[in-house]
Scaffold this motif. Structure first.
Motif, mmCIF file in Angstrom:
data_model
loop_
_atom_site.group_PDB
_atom_site.id
_atom_site.type_symbol
_atom_site.label_atom_id
_atom_site.label_comp_id
_atom_site.label_asym_id
_atom_site.label_seq_id
_atom_site.Cartn_x
_atom_site.Cartn_y
_atom_site.Cartn_z
ATOM 1 N N VAL A 161 0.821 -1.172 0.025
ATOM 2 C CA VAL A 161 0.098 0.016 0.011
ATOM 3 C C VAL A 161 0.972 1.056 0.161
ATOM 4 O O VAL A 161 1.659 1.691 1.062
ATOM 5 C CB VAL A 161 -1.000 -0.085 1.014
ATOM 6 C CG1 VAL A 161 -1.638 1.279 1.380
ATOM 7 C CG2 VAL A 161 -1.733 -1.303 1.246
ATOM 8 N N MET A 162 0.880 2.052 -1.078
ATOM 9 C CA MET A 162 1.924 3.011 -1.340
ATOM 10 C C MET A 162 0.820 4.284 -1.379
ATOM 11 O O MET A 162 0.026 4.285 -2.157
ATOM 12 C CB MET A 162 2.915 2.707 -2.562
ATOM 13 C CG MET A 162 3.577 1.494 -2.097
ATOM 14 S SD MET A 162 4.773 1.338 -3.609
ATOM 15 C CE MET A 162 5.881 2.596 -3.337
ATOM 16 N N MET A 172 5.826 10.205 1.199
ATOM 17 C CA MET A 172 5.958 8.802 0.725
ATOM 18 C C MET A 172 5.664 8.076 1.866
ATOM 19 O O MET A 172 6.674 7.918 2.773
ATOM 20 C CB MET A 172 7.213 8.564 -0.082
ATOM 21 C CG MET A 172 6.867 7.137 -0.681
ATOM 22 S SD MET A 172 8.107 6.600 -1.721
ATOM 23 C CE MET A 172 7.741 4.921 -2.082
ATOM 24 N N PHE A 173 4.559 7.156 1.836
ATOM 25 C CA PHE A 173 4.245 6.176 2.797
ATOM 26 C C PHE A 173 4.324 4.699 2.164
ATOM 27 O O PHE A 173 3.645 4.675 0.922
ATOM 28 C CB PHE A 173 2.998 6.389 3.432
ATOM 29 C CG PHE A 173 2.597 5.289 4.250
ATOM 30 C CD1 PHE A 173 2.949 4.956 5.644
ATOM 31 C CD2 PHE A 173 1.607 4.522 3.870
ATOM 32 C CE1 PHE A 173 2.525 3.786 6.429
ATOM 33 C CE2 PHE A 173 1.251 3.410 4.559
ATOM 34 C CZ PHE A 173 1.361 3.178 5.891
ATOM 35 N N SER A 189 7.613 2.167 5.723
ATOM 36 C CA SER A 189 8.624 3.214 5.741
ATOM 37 C C SER A 189 7.673 4.623 5.379
ATOM 38 O O SER A 189 6.708 4.508 4.916
ATOM 39 C CB SER A 189 9.724 3.068 4.571
ATOM 40 O OG SER A 189 8.889 3.356 3.289
ATOM 41 N N PHE A 190 8.277 5.679 6.071
ATOM 42 C CA PHE A 190 7.792 7.080 5.843
ATOM 43 C C PHE A 190 8.941 7.967 5.482
ATOM 44 O O PHE A 190 9.929 7.722 6.096
ATOM 45 C CB PHE A 190 6.922 7.483 6.780
ATOM 46 C CG PHE A 190 6.416 8.815 6.554
ATOM 47 C CD1 PHE A 190 5.391 9.070 5.939
ATOM 48 C CD2 PHE A 190 7.087 10.052 7.118
ATOM 49 C CE1 PHE A 190 4.776 10.601 5.670
ATOM 50 C CE2 PHE A 190 6.775 11.357 7.115
ATOM 51 C CZ PHE A 190 5.540 11.472 6.218
ATOM 52 N N SER A 191 8.888 8.643 4.453
ATOM 53 C CA SER A 191 9.794 9.630 3.936
ATOM 54 C C SER A 191 9.423 11.165 3.688
ATOM 55 O O SER A 191 8.223 11.188 3.030
ATOM 56 C CB SER A 191 10.615 9.169 2.977
ATOM 57 O OG SER A 191 9.932 9.046 1.816
ATOM 58 N N LYS A 192 10.146 12.125 3.970
ATOM 59 C CA LYS A 192 9.653 13.449 3.936
ATOM 60 C C LYS A 192 10.686 14.000 3.128
ATOM 61 O O LYS A 192 11.797 14.015 3.768
ATOM 62 C CB LYS A 192 9.126 14.225 5.150
ATOM 63 C CG LYS A 192 8.564 15.560 4.712
ATOM 64 C CD LYS A 192 8.014 16.100 6.339
ATOM 65 C CE LYS A 192 7.477 17.616 5.971
ATOM 66 N NZ LYS A 192 6.210 17.202 5.227
ATOM 67 N N PRO A 193 10.461 14.610 1.870
ATOM 68 C CA PRO A 193 11.749 15.107 1.318
ATOM 69 C C PRO A 193 12.058 16.589 1.824
ATOM 70 O O PRO A 193 11.450 17.138 2.550
ATOM 71 C CB PRO A 193 11.041 15.497 -0.191
ATOM 72 C CG PRO A 193 9.468 15.627 0.137
ATOM 73 C CD PRO A 193 9.198 14.804 1.083
#
Length: 460
Positions: A161-162, A172-173, A189-193
């Motif tokens: 599930v993206m 991005m999750f 994972s989770f990311s923030k630019p």
């Protein structure tokens, strides 16, 4: 009486001149506004006609005419926040309305990978001022994504599930899992630019797996196999340095419980804890030509760790890697050349930290071959043979060279130089921000064997 009229005339004369000037300024303003309105209506009509003919493009009738960009307006945003996309294009405000700046604006928007249809038009708002209007259609960024891959060494399948545009800010999750012929894995994972004005981005991840890793040599013979239960997690910070450079610092922890495989009872694999920190520095630039994204990129990375085994044996593994790549149009916009070179050098690493052929940008090696010393590269061409509003089909071919040690688990082996061709087909979907389909076939001319790979919903 005559003297009275003369006095009145000269007294009123400044008021008549002032009124005449005001009237002239008013008429000039009305004239300019009428010209702007007529010009903008004409530009809008031309833009609509071009939009009907093309899925993307720039209406640039005002370009290179001395106008200054004062505002950029977006329409068609559904999930993406206007404040986010404005932060990516604010550098164009108060710059000349030129062909070059309009092209760079389109490239900047394409680099976000959130839109599949971008229409840009211009409108005059003053004698030397203009606004830009950008109409977009968003890609599907939140989706349950199934994926599968098959290769000469086995298979892998799973689902994620993206959301590649979480909160409308390109966060991005990802959550999901996959299984293969040798492992089962869950991950999140989770990311923030990172932002342009000094606010760092970050990412966090966690994963757990149960696997039966199997290592092969360059002759595709199994030399090591064991059972493993592992859990890992990590955190990293990323800082942008100007428009093209970035720096990141990551911290990772991994626990591995290992034991002998029934078929290989004397391997005695290590169970241990691994803590490490990674420092990375990178450069990237890009340009959009309407079909392919042209890029230049380079990166270097260093990892330093500490391991603690069951016997309280401490080691200090380390690893260094680099990557250099470029891809540019050649002759015409649907045909591009690409090349990439990369490598990895490790010392005192645990087997779980070994790298595959992808660390050297090649796939002519068996996917189960792992090492801690490898360098290589590839150079080739890709051509878009069919392009539709919803998808694109391309063919690619390259030649690959790799230099690596037979296997660093053994002390008496030597480095080998190998080479071979690689080619295949790729299928890109315009509406979805994920890879669609790829099929590739590589031949190791030195070792005389083929490597096949096919992937759905992922890259290989």
């Amino acid at each position: 009486m005559k003297r009275f009229f003369v006095i009145v005339f000269f007294a009123a004369l400044p008021f008549f001149v002032f009124a005449q000037n005001q009237s002239q300024e008013f008429n000039d303003k009305i004239r300019v506004e009428s010209e702007i309105k007529a010009e903008n209506e004409s530009n809008l009509k031309d833009s609509e006609e071009k939009s009907a003919e093309s899925k993307s493009g720039i209406e640039n009738s005002l370009a290179d005419s001395g106008f200054i960009i004062k505002k950029i307006n977006f329409s068609g945003l559904k999930k993406t926040r206007d404040s986010y996309i404005q932060s990516k294009v604010k550098k164009f405000i108060d710059t000349p309305l030129s062909e070059e700046n309009l092209h760079d604006l389109e490239t900047a928007i394409q680099l976000e990978e959130l839109f599949d249809d971008i229409q840009i038009s211009t409108a005059r708002t003053g004698e030397n001022e203009a606004e830009i209007y950008v109409s977009v259609k968003e890609k599907i960024t939140f989706i349950p994504l199934p994926f599968a891959m098959a290769s000469s060494s086995g298979f892998m399948a799973g689902g994620m599930v993206m959301d590649t545009n979480a909160f409308g800010r390109k966060d991005m999750f990802m959550f999901g899992g996959f299984f293969s012929n040798s492992s089962k894995t869950l991950m999140a994972s989770f990311s923030k630019p990172a932002k342009d004005h000094g606010i760092p981005g970050f990412s966090v991840f966690a994963s757990g797996s149960q696997s039966n890793p199997e290592l092969v040599d360059l002759e595709e013979e199994t030399i090591y196999k064991y059972k493993s239960l592992a859990a890992s997690g990590g955190f990293s910070l990323t800082e942008k340095i100007g428009e093209h450079f970035s720096f990141s610092n990551g911290f990772n922890f991994k626990y591995i419980s290992a034991k002998d495989d029934d078929d290989y009872p004397d391997m005695e694999p290590e169970s241990l804890k691994i803590g490490s920190t990674t420092l990375s520095f990178g450069y990237s630039s890009a340009d959009w030509n309407g079909v392919f994204m042209s890029t230049n990129s380079a990166s270097v990375s260093a990892e330093f760790g500490l391991t603690n085994s069951e016997d309280d044996d401490y080691r200090y593994p380390m690893g260094f890697s680099f990557a250099i790549g470029e891809q540019h149009p050649l002759f015409f916009e649907r045909f591009r050349m690409y090349q990439q070179f990369s490598g990895y050098y490790g010392k005192k690493n645990h087997i779980s930290q070994f790298k595959s052929g992808s660390a050297a940008s090649v796939n002519i090696l068996p996917s189960s071959f792992l090492t801690e010393k490898i360098v290589g590269g590839k150079a080739g061409f890709e051509i878009a043979i069919a392009k539709f509003s919803w998808a694109m089909l391309s063919l690619y071919a390259d030649y690959q060279v790799v230099y690596t040690k037979e296997n660093t688990l053994l002390d008496d082996n030597e480095y080998e130089l190998m080479h071979g061709p690689n080619g295949g087909v790729k299928f890109y979907l315009s509406k979805v921000a994920f890879p669609a389909l790829g099929i590739g076939l590589a031949y190791n001319a030195t070792k005389k064997y083929w490597q096949f790979a096919a992937a759905l919903g992922m890259s290989f």
